[in-house]
Scaffold this motif. Structure first.
Motif, PDB file in Angstrom:
ATOM      1  N   ILE A 436       0.848  -1.195   0.000  1.00  0.00           N
ATOM      2  CA  ILE A 436       0.000   0.000   0.000  1.00  0.00           C
ATOM      3  C   ILE A 436       0.884   1.245   0.000  1.00  0.00           C
ATOM      4  O   ILE A 436       1.782   1.372   0.832  1.00  0.00           O
ATOM      5  N   ASN A 437       0.621   2.148  -0.915  1.00  0.00           N
ATOM      6  CA  ASN A 437       1.400   3.384  -1.001  1.00  0.00           C
ATOM      7  C   ASN A 437       0.614   4.528  -0.363  1.00  0.00           C
ATOM      8  O   ASN A 437      -0.086   5.275  -1.036  1.00  0.00           O
ATOM      9  N   GLN A 438       0.715   4.619   0.968  1.00  0.00           N
ATOM     10  CA  GLN A 438       0.081   5.710   1.709  1.00  0.00           C
ATOM     11  C   GLN A 438       1.108   6.265   2.692  1.00  0.00           C
ATOM     12  O   GLN A 438       1.300   5.720   3.785  1.00  0.00           O
ATOM     13  N   LYS A 439       1.765   7.316   2.290  1.00  0.00           N
ATOM     14  CA  LYS A 439       2.915   7.853   3.016  1.00  0.00           C
ATOM     15  C   LYS A 439       2.593   8.235   4.456  1.00  0.00           C
ATOM     16  O   LYS A 439       3.345   7.934   5.385  1.00  0.00           O
ATOM     17  N   ASN A 440       1.479   8.883   4.670  1.00  0.00           N
ATOM     18  CA  ASN A 440       1.185   9.439   5.998  1.00  0.00           C
ATOM     19  C   ASN A 440       0.271   8.554   6.849  1.00  0.00           C
ATOM     20  O   ASN A 440      -0.210   8.983   7.901  1.00  0.00           O
ATOM     21  N   ALA A 441       0.033   7.340   6.409  1.00  0.00           N
ATOM     22  CA  ALA A 441      -0.849   6.452   7.172  1.00  0.00           C
ATOM     23  C   ALA A 441      -0.121   5.880   8.381  1.00  0.00           C
ATOM     24  O   ALA A 441       1.108   5.793   8.405  1.00  0.00           O
ATOM     25  N   ASN A 442      -0.890   5.467   9.403  1.00  0.00           N
ATOM     26  CA  ASN A 442      -0.303   4.804  10.570  1.00  0.00           C
ATOM     27  C   ASN A 442      -0.707   3.326  10.571  1.00  0.00           C
ATOM     28  O   ASN A 442      -1.458   2.869   9.702  1.00  0.00           O
ATOM     29  N   LEU A 443      -0.210   2.574  11.541  1.00  0.00           N
ATOM     30  CA  LEU A 443      -0.448   1.136  11.589  1.00  0.00           C
ATOM     31  C   LEU A 443      -1.937   0.789  11.647  1.00  0.00           C
ATOM     32  O   LEU A 443      -2.394  -0.148  10.980  1.00  0.00           O
ATOM     33  N   ILE A 444      -2.687   1.549  12.449  1.00  0.00           N
ATOM     34  CA  ILE A 444      -4.113   1.266  12.597  1.00  0.00           C
ATOM     35  C   ILE A 444      -4.835   1.474  11.269  1.00  0.00           C
ATOM     36  O   ILE A 444      -5.667   0.651  10.856  1.00  0.00           O
ATOM     37  N   GLU A 445      -4.494   2.568  10.569  1.00  0.00           N
ATOM     38  CA  GLU A 445      -5.132   2.853   9.280  1.00  0.00           C
ATOM     39  C   GLU A 445      -4.772   1.793   8.232  1.00  0.00           C
ATOM     40  O   GLU A 445      -5.623   1.369   7.437  1.00  0.00           O
ATOM     41  N   ILE A 446      -3.509   1.359   8.234  1.00  0.00           N
ATOM     42  CA  ILE A 446      -3.086   0.327   7.291  1.00  0.00           C
ATOM     43  C   ILE A 446      -3.818  -0.986   7.575  1.00  0.00           C
ATOM     44  O   ILE A 446      -4.264  -1.687   6.654  1.00  0.00           O
TER      45      ILE A 446
END
Length: 465
Positions: A436-446
C-alpha cells in the motif's frame, strides 16, 4: 557508479557419485554438464568440489546441502533422485565503482535469494520429468543404459536452460501456483457438462484440463501434475503458439467442418495437426509423464483452442493418434468450444471492466489447492514487468521466508524507505501480501485498509485476525 552485471547462469550439471568410485574414473560421474564447451578437467574439478561439499555437510545435518554462498557465485543443490544431484550456479550481480582512482567491483549477494533459485532448480527437474519420466525410469526402460540418460538430459536441457529468466525470479517461483478463473455456477456447470460429454464421447481421453485466458477453470489431474503442466502451458506452449499465430496470415480464418458444410468455427489444434485440412501433416503431439493414477504414466498431450479457451486432453501412450481421431475431435470440439468460449468471454469482460483498486498491489497463495492471484505482476507469465519496485518484491520473499519458519499463523507489517507499507499475513495454509502506497498512514489505518481489501477481494476466504 558504473556498469552493472546481473544474475545469469554460470553452470548447470547433473552427477551421480556412485558412477565413478575409483580414481581415474571421475569423468563417469558426470551425467550432464552445461556449458557444453567446458573442458573435461574443469568439469571433473567442479563435480568433485560439489561432491565434497555434499559429503562434508552431511556430517553436520540430516538435511541435504541446499546452497553455497561465495562472493561472486551462488550454488544451489538438489538431490533430485537417490544419488542424482543437480547443481545450478548463478552469478552474483555487481556494480563497478571507482575508488582511489581504481576500478572496484562491488557484489550484491542480497539480490540472489536462495528460496527463489532453489525453486527454479526444482522446476527445472520437474519439467524434465514431465517430458521424459524420472531418471530411474529411463534407466529401467533402457536396461540401465546411462548413455541414453545422458542423451535425454542433453537434448532437453541445452534448449530449456536458454529459456530461464533468472533476473525475473521472485516469490511466484517459490509458490509456483495456479491462477484459477472464478465463474458463476451456471457457466461452470456448462464447462463441467462439456468435459463430461467430451470424455464420454471419446473413451481414449483419460484426463482433461480446461483453461481460459491462462487461467485454469477445471482439471482432472493430480495437483502436482497440473502445477507443472500449467507452468509449461503458460510459459512455453501458449506464448509460442500465439507468436506463430501473429506471424501467420491465416490466424483469424475460421475452420470449416467437412462433415457439416454449414458449420463454421474458430477451433484449432495447438498440439496436433496445424491444419485439419492437410492430412499429410499430423504435427507434433508431445508425450508427457504424469503421476495422477500411477507413477510415470506416459500420455499424449493434445491441446485444442477456440478463441481464448483451451482444452488439454491426455490420452494413454497406447492410443494411436491419427487424422481420423483428430477430425472427429475437431468436429466435436470446434463449435461447442467456440460457443462456450464466447459465454465465458462475456463474464471475463464484465469483471475486467470493473477493474481492481489501483491503490493496492497484492499476492495471494493457498498451499492447499495451489490457488494463486497477483496484481503485482502485469501478466501471469512473469515477463519482468511489475507494478512495485524490485526491492519491495524481494521484501515479500523475505517476509514469506520468515513466516515459513514458524508453524503459527501471524502477520508482519513493514514500512519501506520508499514509503510503501508492506503487509504479510499467514492464515490457515494461506499467504497474503499487500503493498500500500500511503505515506502518511499509521499502523491502525493500514490494518483497516487491509481488512477492507480482504472483504472486497476475498469475500469467501476467512483470514484469522
Amino acid at each position: 557508479m558504473g556498469t552493472k552485471g546481473g544474475i545469469s547462469l554460470a553452470s548447470f550439471c547433473v552427477f551421480n557419485p556412485t558412477y565413478g568410485p575409483r580414481e581415474g574414473e571421475e569423468h563417469k560421474k558426470i551425467v550432464f554438464f552445461y556449458p557444453k564447451e567446458t573442458d573435461i578437467d574443469t568439469q571433473i574439478k567442479h563435480i568433485g568440489l560439489c561432491e565434497a561439499i555434499v559429503r562434508f555437510t552431511e556430517t553436520f545435518s540430516n538435511k541435504p546441502c541446499q546452497s553455497l554462498h561465495t562472493t561472486k557465485r551462488r550454488q544451489l543443490f538438489l538431490e533430485a533422485e537417490k544419488d542424482f544431484w543437480m547443481i545450478m550456479t548463478v552469478t552474483i550481480p555487481f556494480t563497478e565503482k571507482t575508488k582511489d582512482g581504481q576500478s572496484v567491483l562491488e557484489y550484491h549477494e542480497e539480490e540472489v535469494q536462495d528460496r527463489v533459485y532453489e525453486a527454479i532448480l526444482q522446476q527445472a527437474y520437474r519439467m524434465f520429468q514431465l517430458f521424459n519420466g524420472t531418471f530411474a525410469s529411463i534407466l529401467e526402460r533402457t536396461g540401465n543404459n546411462v548413455k541414453v540418460l545422458q542423451q535425454r538430459l542433453e537434448h532437453f536441457y541445452v534448449r530449456f536452460l536458454q529459456t530461464l529468466r533468472l533476473p525475473q525470479g521472485d516469490i511466484l517461483d517459490i509458490f509456483s501456483g495456479i491462477h484459477f478463473m472464478p465463474l458463476d455456477k451456471n457457466t461452470y456447470l456448462h464447462v463441467q457438462c462439456f468435459i463430461n460429454l467430451l470424455e464420454a464421447s471419446f473413451s481414449s481421453i483419460k484426463y482433461t484440463a480446461f483453461l481460459y485466458n491462462d487461467q485454469l477453470v477445471w482439471s482432472g489431474l493430480d495437483q502436482e501434475d497440473m502445477r507443472i503442466i500449467y507452468k509449461y502451458l503458460i510459459t512455453s506452449l501458449f506464448p509460442s503458439y500465439q507468436e506463430q499465430e501473429l506471424q501467420s496470415t491465416n490466424s483469424v480464418s475460421p475452420s470449416r467442418n467437412s462433415a457439416a458444410p454449414g458449420d463454421v468455427h474458430y477451433g484449432k489444434f495447438i498440439t496436433g495437426p496445424p491444419d485439419i485440412r492437410n492430412e499429410k501433416n499430423l504435427g507434433k503431439v508431445p508425450r508427457v509423464y504424469i503421476n495422477t493414477e500411477c507413477c510415470n504414466e506416459e500420455c499424449f498431450l493434445l491441446v485444442y483452442r477456440a478463441h481464448n479457451a483451451s482444452v488439454c486432453m491426455f490420452l494413454p501412450a497406447a492410443c494411436k493418434i491419427n487424422f481420423e481421431l483428430c477430425h472427429k475431435l475437431d468436429s466435436f470440439l470446434g463449435p461447442r468450444l467456440s460457443q462456450l468460449a464466447s459465454d465465458i468471454g462475456e463474464q471475463f469482460s464484465k469483471k475486467a471492466a470493473s477493474g481492481a483498486d489501483t491503490a493496492y498491489r497484492f499476492i495471494y497463495f493457498n498451499h492447499m489447492n495451489l490457488a494463486q492471484k497477483t496484481t503485482v505482476h502485469s501478466d501471469m507469465r512473469k515477463t519482468g514487468s511489475n507494478n512495485i519496485p524490485p526491492e519491495t518484491l524481494k521484501l515479500l520473499t523475505d517476509i514469506s521466508s520468515d513466516m515459513s519458519k514458524s508453524p503459527e499463523d501471524g502477520e508482519i507489517i513493514v514500512k519501506t524507505s520508499t514509503d510503501n507499507w508492506v503487509v504479510g499475513k499467514k492464515s490457515d495454509h494461506r499467504e497474503f501480501f499487500v503493498v500500500i502506497n500511503q505515506k502518511n498512514a499509521n499502523l491502525i489505518e493500514i490494518n483497516e485498509e487491509v481488512k477492507r481489501l480482504c472483504a472486497s477481494n476475498f469475500t469467501s476466504i476467512f483470514f484469522l485476525d
